[in-house]
Design a protein around this motif. Sequence first.
Motif, mmCIF file in Angstrom:
data_model
loop_
_atom_site.group_PDB
_atom_site.id
_atom_site.type_symbol
_atom_site.label_atom_id
_atom_site.label_comp_id
_atom_site.label_asym_id
_atom_site.label_seq_id
_atom_site.Cartn_x
_atom_site.Cartn_y
_atom_site.Cartn_z
ATOM 1 N N MET A 290 0.842 -1.198 0.000
ATOM 2 C CA MET A 290 0.000 0.000 0.000
ATOM 3 C C MET A 290 0.875 1.246 0.000
ATOM 4 N N ARG A 291 0.481 2.225 -0.784
ATOM 5 C CA ARG A 291 1.260 3.455 -0.898
ATOM 6 C C ARG A 291 0.809 4.486 0.127
ATOM 7 N N LYS A 292 1.760 5.259 0.635
ATOM 8 C CA LYS A 292 1.430 6.331 1.565
ATOM 9 C C LYS A 292 1.013 7.572 0.788
ATOM 10 N N ILE A 293 0.033 8.281 1.322
ATOM 11 C CA ILE A 293 -0.339 9.587 0.792
ATOM 12 C C ILE A 293 0.139 10.636 1.785
ATOM 13 N N ILE A 294 0.964 11.549 1.287
ATOM 14 C CA ILE A 294 1.579 12.582 2.123
ATOM 15 C C ILE A 294 1.092 13.949 1.664
ATOM 16 N N ILE A 295 0.538 14.715 2.611
ATOM 17 C CA ILE A 295 0.095 16.080 2.332
ATOM 18 C C ILE A 295 1.242 17.024 2.657
ATOM 19 N N LYS B 186 -8.637 5.412 -3.769
ATOM 20 C CA LYS B 186 -8.468 4.253 -2.886
ATOM 21 C C LYS B 186 -7.753 3.118 -3.607
ATOM 22 N N LYS B 187 -8.117 2.888 -4.870
ATOM 23 C CA LYS B 187 -7.459 1.851 -5.659
ATOM 24 C C LYS B 187 -5.985 2.190 -5.879
ATOM 25 N N LEU B 188 -5.691 3.457 -6.167
ATOM 26 C CA LEU B 188 -4.310 3.896 -6.356
ATOM 27 C C LEU B 188 -3.511 3.686 -5.079
ATOM 28 N N LYS B 189 -4.063 4.060 -3.954
ATOM 29 C CA LYS B 189 -3.383 3.920 -2.666
ATOM 30 C C LYS B 189 -3.087 2.451 -2.359
ATOM 31 N N ALA B 190 -3.951 1.560 -2.798
ATOM 32 C CA ALA B 190 -3.796 0.134 -2.513
ATOM 33 C C ALA B 190 -2.747 -0.555 -3.385
ATOM 34 N N THR B 191 -2.213 0.148 -4.368
ATOM 35 C CA THR B 191 -1.205 -0.450 -5.250
ATOM 36 C C THR B 191 0.167 -0.433 -4.595
ATOM 37 N N GLU B 192 1.092 -1.172 -5.185
ATOM 38 C CA GLU B 192 2.485 -1.146 -4.734
ATOM 39 C C GLU B 192 3.189 0.019 -5.411
ATOM 40 N N GLN C 20 -9.249 18.156 1.629
ATOM 41 C CA GLN C 20 -10.424 17.997 2.483
ATOM 42 C C GLN C 20 -11.042 16.608 2.307
ATOM 43 N N THR C 21 -11.126 16.172 1.059
ATOM 44 C CA THR C 21 -11.692 14.853 0.763
ATOM 45 C C THR C 21 -10.835 13.745 1.361
ATOM 46 N N LEU C 22 -9.529 13.859 1.237
ATOM 47 C CA LEU C 22 -8.621 12.844 1.776
ATOM 48 C C LEU C 22 -8.702 12.783 3.299
ATOM 49 N N LEU C 23 -8.743 13.943 3.950
ATOM 50 C CA LEU C 23 -8.838 13.981 5.413
ATOM 51 C C LEU C 23 -10.173 13.423 5.890
ATOM 52 N N GLU C 24 -11.229 13.760 5.192
ATOM 53 C CA GLU C 24 -12.571 13.304 5.580
ATOM 54 C C GLU C 24 -12.695 11.785 5.475
ATOM 55 N N ASN C 25 -11.925 11.186 4.570
ATOM 56 C CA ASN C 25 -12.027 9.746 4.332
ATOM 57 C C ASN C 25 -10.840 8.961 4.891
ATOM 58 N N ASP C 26 -10.083 9.585 5.790
ATOM 59 C CA ASP C 26 -8.975 8.929 6.493
ATOM 60 C C ASP C 26 -7.971 8.290 5.521
ATOM 61 N N LEU C 27 -7.598 9.043 4.497
ATOM 62 C CA LEU C 27 -6.642 8.546 3.505
ATOM 63 C C LEU C 27 -5.283 9.229 3.596
ATOM 64 N N VAL C 28 -5.078 10.027 4.642
ATOM 65 C CA VAL C 28 -3.807 10.748 4.810
ATOM 66 C C VAL C 28 -2.913 9.977 5.770
ATOM 67 N N ASP C 29 -1.723 9.627 5.303
ATOM 68 C CA ASP C 29 -0.761 8.912 6.136
ATOM 69 C C ASP C 29 0.193 9.852 6.859
ATOM 70 N N GLU C 30 0.566 10.943 6.187
ATOM 71 C CA GLU C 30 1.497 11.900 6.794
ATOM 72 C C GLU C 30 1.125 13.316 6.389
ATOM 73 N N LEU C 31 1.411 14.257 7.286
ATOM 74 C CA LEU C 31 1.264 15.689 7.032
ATOM 75 C C LEU C 31 2.647 16.323 7.159
ATOM 76 N N TRP C 32 3.129 16.955 6.095
ATOM 77 C CA TRP C 32 4.394 17.684 6.143
ATOM 78 C C TRP C 32 4.041 19.163 6.040
#
Length: 198
Positions: A1-6, A111-117, A131-143
């Motif tokens: 799974m890939r991390k999403i970083i804001i 979600k499908k993109l995040k689930a890829t290697e 806002q959409t990512l935060l609302e759906n708990d898809l954020v792994d890190e905040l920089w």
Amino acid sequence: MRKIIILSFITLDGVMQAPGGPEEDKSGGFKYGGWLAPYGDEVFAKVLEKQMQAADLLLGRKTFEIFASYWPEHEKGWPGINEVTKYVLSKTVKKSNWKNSVFLKNLEDIKKLKATEGSDIKVWGSANLVQTLLENDLVDELWLKIFPLTLGKGKKLFDFGTIAAAFTLIESTVTPSGIIIANYKRAGKVETGTIGAE
């Protein structure tokens, strides 16, 4: 799974709109575009250089259009930007001449993109997408790069729909011009208690 970083430039009151220049985003009558410029220093430049290392990007439509109008001809300022994949969430734009641009239709596509290697995915700007990512708990890190000013009005990082979530500080520094650079990773649910309780 890939991390999403804001990765966000924000003011003390959370405004993230148009940090780079007066013409960047005037929506809502915003008149402080370019508020970041007076605070640049050597420490900030080094951190930014590190954070801009080549990685796939996830962008909202407006940020994508701003980037696509500038970066293809200015890659020297962001090495690798033209080679990485730019994933764009948009209901209206479906193609671009900027190479390696891939258009996503909805949250399920993200979600499908995040689930890829693969490598981490970085999100710059893109207030509505964030806002959409935060609302759906898809954020792994905040920089976050937090600047010593308030603007009162403008698009904000934490505006609506953000879920309750805990984060752990993983790296921080303060620049000579007063920018607080703080990187956080997701750390589960919010815990509560009573101060002073034994």
